[in-house]
Every structure is written in C-alpha cells, then in structure tokens.
Design a protein around this motif. Structure first.
Motif, PDB file in Angstrom:
ATOM      1  N   ILE A  21       0.836  -1.203   0.000  1.00  9.83           N
ATOM      2  CA  ILE A  21       0.000   0.000   0.000  1.00  9.83           C
ATOM      3  C   ILE A  21       0.872   1.254   0.000  1.00  9.83           C
ATOM      4  O   ILE A  21       0.629   2.196  -0.763  1.00  9.83           O
ATOM      5  N   VAL A  24       2.403   1.824  -3.466  1.00  9.26           N
ATOM      6  CA  VAL A  24       1.422   2.328  -4.437  1.00  9.26           C
ATOM      7  C   VAL A  24       1.132   3.810  -4.198  1.00  9.26           C
ATOM      8  O   VAL A  24       1.108   4.608  -5.137  1.00  9.26           O
ATOM      9  N   TYR A  47      -1.965  -4.931  -4.022  1.00  8.53           N
ATOM     10  CA  TYR A  47      -1.066  -4.329  -3.038  1.00  8.53           C
ATOM     11  C   TYR A  47      -0.337  -5.405  -2.237  1.00  8.53           C
ATOM     12  O   TYR A  47       0.840  -5.251  -1.903  1.00  8.53           O
TER      13      TYR A  47
END
Length: 162
Positions: A21, A24, A47
């Motif tokens: 996460i 990203v 993710y």
C-alpha cells in the motif's frame, strides 16, 4: 472474503500488505506511474502482491548486502531452530526484523522506480518493454525466492533431525 481476512497474520499485514500500500501511494504521487485501483478486492490482492515482491527483494538482495557489509550478523541456523523452540519471543523479533528489512527494500524499490520513471519520461520507453522487463524480473525473483525457501526447509529438516 471474511475467511481470507481472518487468515491474514500480522506477518502478512506488516511485511506484504502495508509495504504494498505504501509503495502504491508513494509511487503514484512521486512518479509517472499510478498503481491505484478502484476495486477494493482487486486492490488488496495487487497491493499484497506488490508488498510480497518488495519483501522478496529485501530477502534476496537487501539482506545479502547488509550481511556482506557486516551491518547485520546472523546466528547459525541450527542454533536458531533450537533456541526458537525454547524462547517464543525469537519468532516475534524475527517478524519485526523482517518488517524492517522490507521497509528498507521499500525505500530501495521507490528509488529504482523513480529513476526508471525519469528515464521513461526522458526517452519514452514503450509500455511493452516496461511490461516485459517487469515480467522477466518478477519470474526471476520468484524462482530465486523458491530456491531460497527450499534451502530453508532443508536446513530446518536437518536441524530437527540432529
């Protein structure tokens, strides 16, 4: 979906999902690439996979660099197996250790993608080349990960037989 969520361990959360996460979010703001997806289920899997890949880079290369530079020193694996049976805190510390290694790897991966992004911006690399490079790299990474994991299994079997 609830069953899957219930099976996620703290290791999976902090070594795979959390770094995925973060990668990203940061890469999407810092580079020309946007890995965010609208579908939450797809997002969790993507993710998680990105985080797992970052973790593997840490396990295969960051760990090796830190060992060779003498930043870290590992105990003998047989001693680890014996002592972890006597002291259950060792596995907790191992998990924390692996989280730190994964976060170091996250930083390394963000630097690499930033450099690649700048190169792509400058010379406009065709998307098919980027996809092919990424695919070859991912296959190679997971072949090496499989090889390393098999060695650990064999070492653990040997340590428990002795």
């Amino acid at each position: 979906m609830t069953e899957i969520i219930n099976k996620i361990t703290s290791y999976n959360l902090f070594n795979y999902l959390f770094p995925g996460i973060l990668f990203v979010i940061i890469a999407s703001k810092w580079t020309i690439y946007d890995f965010q997806v609208e579908n939450i289920v797809l997002g969790v899997f993507l993710y998680y996979f990105i985080g797992m890949t970052i973790s593997r880079i840490g396990s295969l290369w960051i760990e090796k660099i830190l060992k060779k530079s003498k930043v870290v020193k590992f105990s003998d694996y047989k001693d680890f197996v014996v002592c972890s049976k006597k002291d259950d805190k060792i596995n907790l510390f191992l998990e924390i250790n692996n989280t730190y290694r994964t976060l170091i790897s996250l930083g390394f991966c963000l630097i690499i993608i930033k450099l690649y992004s700048e190169l792509d911006r400058a010379i406009e690399i065709p998307e098919i080349y980027t996809t092919f490079i990424l695919l070859i790299f991912t296959v190679y990474l997971y072949v090496l990960s499989y090889q390393k994991q098999t060695k650990y299994i064999n070492k653990r079997i040997k340590a428990n037989k002795d």
